[in-house]
Design a protein around this motif. Structure first.
Motif, PDB file in Angstrom:
ATOM      1  N   UNK A   1      51.576  32.936  52.944  1.00 49.57           N
ATOM      2  CA  UNK A   1      50.721  33.137  51.778  1.00 49.57           C
ATOM      3  C   UNK A   1      50.559  34.614  51.449  1.00 49.57           C
ATOM      4  N   UNK A   2      50.269  34.862  50.194  1.00 54.79           N
ATOM      5  CA  UNK A   2      49.789  36.141  49.703  1.00 54.79           C
ATOM      6  C   UNK A   2      48.515  35.820  48.947  1.00 54.79           C
ATOM      7  N   UNK A   3      47.571  36.758  48.960  1.00 52.96           N
ATOM      8  CA  UNK A   3      46.274  36.510  48.352  1.00 52.96           C
ATOM      9  C   UNK A   3      45.947  37.575  47.320  1.00 52.96           C
ATOM     10  N   UNK A   4      45.423  37.135  46.177  1.00 56.04           N
ATOM     11  CA  UNK A   4      44.984  38.029  45.123  1.00 56.04           C
ATOM     12  C   UNK A   4      43.582  37.602  44.712  1.00 56.04           C
ATOM     13  N   UNK A   5      42.647  38.544  44.773  1.00 58.51           N
ATOM     14  CA  UNK A   5      41.272  38.223  44.426  1.00 58.51           C
ATOM     15  C   UNK A   5      40.539  39.432  43.896  1.00 58.51           C
ATOM     16  N   UNK A   6      39.276  39.228  43.565  1.00 55.48           N
ATOM     17  CA  UNK A   6      38.449  40.289  42.997  1.00 55.48           C
ATOM     18  C   UNK A   6      37.906  41.201  44.090  1.00 55.48           C
ATOM     19  N   UNK A   7      37.561  40.616  45.250  1.00 60.89           N
ATOM     20  CA  UNK A   7      36.971  41.386  46.344  1.00 60.89           C
ATOM     21  C   UNK A   7      37.905  41.420  47.545  1.00 60.89           C
ATOM     22  N   UNK A   8      37.931  42.569  48.222  1.00 61.60           N
ATOM     23  CA  UNK A   8      38.727  42.698  49.440  1.00 61.60           C
ATOM     24  C   UNK A   8      38.149  41.827  50.540  1.00 61.60           C
ATOM     25  N   UNK A   9      38.974  41.493  51.485  1.00 63.29           N
ATOM     26  CA  UNK A   9      38.556  40.704  52.629  1.00 63.29           C
ATOM     27  C   UNK A   9      39.780  40.128  53.303  1.00 63.29           C
ATOM     28  N   UNK A  10      39.546  39.293  54.296  1.00 61.23           N
ATOM     29  CA  UNK A  10      40.622  38.655  55.036  1.00 61.23           C
ATOM     30  C   UNK A  10      40.373  37.150  55.061  1.00 61.23           C
TER      31      UNK A  10
END
Length: 120
Positions: free
Chosen positions: A32-41
């Motif tokens: 997976x790759x993740x794209x979001x508004x806020x950083x995190x894990x």
């Protein structure tokens, strides 16, 4: 066969479907790759807050409401995924038609259900 998947709308909130989907994809051995508004894990992966040019994306799964999707049209098309899953609440005929014109298959479905039923 494992399918590299980009989760758009990724969140560190365990009550969000994008969080559940990221974890379920990893448990089913999909990269997976993740794209979001806020950083995190999530599921051991960093959430990107910038639209990276990810390589070899087979599937994009959307968790962004239709009113916020216009900024993703060209970005997703440029990634050249095989398909884009519009999860419940993300359905967008304009985006779906745009993807179809680019040769990308839009699917109105639920990633979690697809994984649970072996249709992913």
């Amino acid at each position: 066969m494992a399918k590299k998947t980009l989760v758009i709308g990724a969140s560190t909130d365990p009550s969000r479907y994008s969080y559940l989907a990221a974890n379920r994809l990893v448990s089913h051995k999909h990269e997976i790759e993740l794209l979001g508004v806020k950083e995190g894990v999530v599921a051991g992966k960093e959430i990107n807050t910038e639209k990276e040019k990810f390589e070899d994306i087979d599937t994009v799964t959307l968790y962004v409401n239709p009113q916020r999707q216009s900024e993703y049209f060209d970005y997703v098309a440029d990634l050249k995924p095989r398909r884009v899953i519009f999860n419940p609440g993300t359905e967008n005929p304009t985006f779906e038609d745009f993807l179809t014109e680019k040769g990308i298959e839009p699917i109105e479905a639920c990633t979690l259900v697809m994984l649970a039923t072996g249709q992913y």
